[in-house]
Scaffold this active site. Structure first.
Site, PDB file in Angstrom:
ATOM      1  N   SER A 157      37.202  44.939  44.814  1.00 33.86           N
ATOM      2  CA  SER A 157      37.746  46.182  45.355  1.00 33.86           C
ATOM      3  C   SER A 157      39.246  46.027  45.634  1.00 33.86           C
ATOM      4  O   SER A 157      39.994  45.554  44.773  1.00 33.86           O
ATOM      5  CB  SER A 157      36.977  46.581  46.618  1.00 33.86           C
ATOM      6  OG  SER A 157      37.269  47.898  47.004  1.00 33.86           O
ATOM      7  N   ASP A 202      31.344  52.824  38.403  1.00 34.03           N
ATOM      8  CA  ASP A 202      32.170  52.601  39.603  1.00 34.03           C
ATOM      9  C   ASP A 202      33.417  53.488  39.583  1.00 34.03           C
ATOM     10  O   ASP A 202      34.220  53.440  38.650  1.00 34.03           O
ATOM     11  CB  ASP A 202      32.564  51.126  39.676  1.00 34.03           C
ATOM     12  CG  ASP A 202      33.351  50.788  40.929  1.00 34.03           C
ATOM     13  OD1 ASP A 202      33.467  51.652  41.819  1.00 34.03           O
ATOM     14  OD2 ASP A 202      33.841  49.642  41.018  1.00 34.03           O
ATOM     15  N   HIS A 214      29.881  50.674  42.965  1.00 35.39           N
ATOM     16  CA  HIS A 214      30.943  49.795  43.457  1.00 35.39           C
ATOM     17  C   HIS A 214      30.370  48.611  44.227  1.00 35.39           C
ATOM     18  O   HIS A 214      31.068  47.596  44.398  1.00 35.39           O
ATOM     19  CB  HIS A 214      31.891  50.601  44.353  1.00 35.39           C
ATOM     20  CG  HIS A 214      33.122  49.848  44.757  1.00 35.39           C
ATOM     21  ND1 HIS A 214      34.051  49.386  43.856  1.00 35.39           N
ATOM     22  CD2 HIS A 214      33.580  49.452  45.990  1.00 35.39           C
ATOM     23  CE1 HIS A 214      35.031  48.764  44.484  1.00 35.39           C
ATOM     24  NE2 HIS A 214      34.767  48.788  45.779  1.00 35.39           N
TER      25      HIS A 214
END
Length: 532
Positions: free
Chosen positions: A27, A89, A212
């Site tokens: 991330s 994602d 994600h």
């Protein structure tokens, strides 16, 4: 990067056993990992380190614009980055859309992801994003992704009238797209953007958020498929052509095989990733053949140098070419241009990634380019001063006047010494070098001659002190090269520019000593009078 992290990284690099460094992050941590890697690559280049670096990110947001991506490509750092992106994602795709209108949704989304990673159960209870907000976020990203693919990254959508803001971010490095059925890797920014759009189109607002948090699952899945050579349970027929078969398997691995409306666009996207023209390995082999064709040009220049060094006039290689006193120099000048074209083509191929990634580390090319630089750059310097370019553009070493190929070859050679050790460089020479080991030595001589001329006319004592300081530093440097026998004998030729400069310097020093002994004569000297 934080100070303590920087110190820790320097400690790792300080360990002689360190051969490679892998930096990873998920991330926003992936973006941080990329920035850390760029800093490290720049630092390692500055110290000529041979430590290899690999950055692996998972679900990382985009980091820079088109110029940023292009700069990394030109530095040949793209191969140091592998960005893993899951099928749906939204985070890696988020910055294709303008963030300002989506601030509230994004804040809730980041909070949800953070809580879900620290405590999955608590994260589910903390969901504050409504289905409407999820849909708004998903639709906005899809619209801008589609605009990016249609406008070739410029963000001017043809079918979405409301999308008119330029796309500010662009992928760089290698992207590994993962799904339940496998993985597909590509490195072209345009095809990466297209694949991001096609794969997200098979998802939903919910899956774009949930995906994600599933990178551990995808990595395990792909690793298991690799180990077992497993394929998707619902395979389409595989064509007999190896190229078509590769495309078909890539479609299956991307998870798009069951999406009939997306198969053709995905095929077209994958076809554009195919490298046009010969492979880097074949290009390198072809260059080796091309090199053999230009070797005679270099040999003729070597013959010319030997002729100049043995000539009765004792002028030397550099000054003979600068004065063009012989017809043979004209042929040498033509060969100089031919060799320059060859090496400029090599540099251009490298910058286009048309050569193997380790091309600039291969001994054959490092040694050959170094010899070329030592032999030919003095001729380039001679031509520069022969034409009087220093009067309009400044001295050769100033303002980027030096050809970029020589700067790159310097870096290649320093990297080679760093990797292989400096034992060869530190060995004591018993005879003078066949070529002066500083290819810019004559440019420094020309500057030193200019300083001597300035001393004769300068009246400002402060400026005189600075000039003498420069002159003395160059004198020490030149004497060191001579003592270590790192200059060719043409440097010491009786009538070479350097020998004349040494004689002029000796006379000027004697005159300065006399003026120090008789200060009343200083005024007359500065005014240009002859001092007895």
């Amino acid at each position: 990067m934080k100070v303590n992290a920087t110190i820790q990284m320097l400690e790792i690099l300080g360990n002689k056993e360190t051969k490679s460094v892998v930096i990873t992050g998920h991330s926003i941590g992936g973006a941080t990992a990329s920035l850390c890697t760029l800093w490290l690559l720049s630092y390692l280049r500055a110290i000529s380190s041979s430590v290899s670096v690999l950055c692996i990110t998972y679900g990382s947001p985009l980091l820079g614009n088109d110029s940023f991506s292009t700069a990394i490509f030109r530095e040949r750092w793209s191969g140091n980055f592998c960005h893993v992106v899951s099928k749906h994602d939204i985070m890696p795709r988020l910055l294709f859309a303008p963030i300002t209108p989506l601030t509230s949704q994004l804040n809730f989304l980041l909070q949800f992801w953070q809580l879900s990673m620290t405590s999955p159960d608590f994260g589910k209870l903390a969901v504050q994003i409504t289905d409407r907000e999820k849909a708004k976020l998903f639709t906005a990203v899809m619209d801008y992704l589609e605009a990016a693919t249609q406008g070739d990254g410029e963000g001017e959508g043809e079918s979405k009238g409301e999308v008119s803001v330029p796309i500010l971010f662009r992928p760089f490095g290698n992207y590994l797209f993962v799904s339940e059925d496998g993985a597909v890797c590509m490195d072209s920014p345009a095809t990466i953007t297209k694949m991001m759009h096609l794969m997200l189109a098979t998802g939903s607002p919910d899956s774009s958020i949930e995906d994600h948090l599933k990178y551990g699952y995808y990595v395990d899945k792909v690793s298991w498929q690799f180990l077992t050579q497993g394929n998707s349970p619902k395979q389409r027929s595989i064509p007999e052509s190896s190229y078509e078969a590769g495309l078909e398997l890539a479609i299956q691995s991307s998870g798009l095989a069951n999406q009939e409306s997306l198969i053709i666009p995905a095929m077209e996207c994958l076809k554009t990733t195919r490298r046009m023209g010969p492979s880097p390995v074949l290009n390198a082999a072809s260059l080796a053949l091309s090199l053999s064709k230009v070797v005679p040009y270099r040999a003729q220049i070597e013959w010319y140098k030997a002729l100049c060094d043995e000539h009765d006039e004792q002028v030397g290689y550099y000054d003979s070419f600068k004065s063009r006193s012989a017809k043979s120099a004209m042929k040498v000048n033509i060969n100089r241009h031919k060799l320059a074209r060859f090496w400029n083509d090599v540099i251009e191929m490298m910058e286009k990634n048309e050569l193997p990634h380790d091309f600039d580390k291969r001994a054959k090319w490092v040694n050959t380019s170094h010899f070329y630089k030592l032999l030919v750059e003095p001729l380039d310097i001679a031509e520069y001063y022969r034409k009087g370019l220093h009067r309009t553009k400044g001295h050769y070493m100033e303002n980027g006047n030096r050809e970029r190929r020589y700067v790159m070859f310097d870096r290649w050679w320093k990297d080679r010494i760093r990797r292989d050790g400096a034992a060869e460089e530190n060995s004591v020479r018993s005879t003078f070098a066949s070529l002066t080991q500083d290819s810019c030595f004559w440019a420094k001589v020309e500057e030193a001659r200019d300083w001597l001329d300035s001393v004769r006319s300068e009246k400002d004592t402060n400026k005189l002190a600075l000039l003498w300081d420069k002159i003395e530093k160059f004198e020490v440097y030149a004497n060191q090269l001579i003592e270590q026998k790192e200059v060719s004998k043409d440097v010491l030729a009786k009538n070479s520019s350097y020998s004349i400069w040494v004689g002029d310097l000796r006379e000027l020093k004697q005159l300065r000593e006399r003026l120090n002994m008789f200060p009343h004569q200083l005024t007359g000297f500065l005014d240009g009078e002859v001092v007895p």
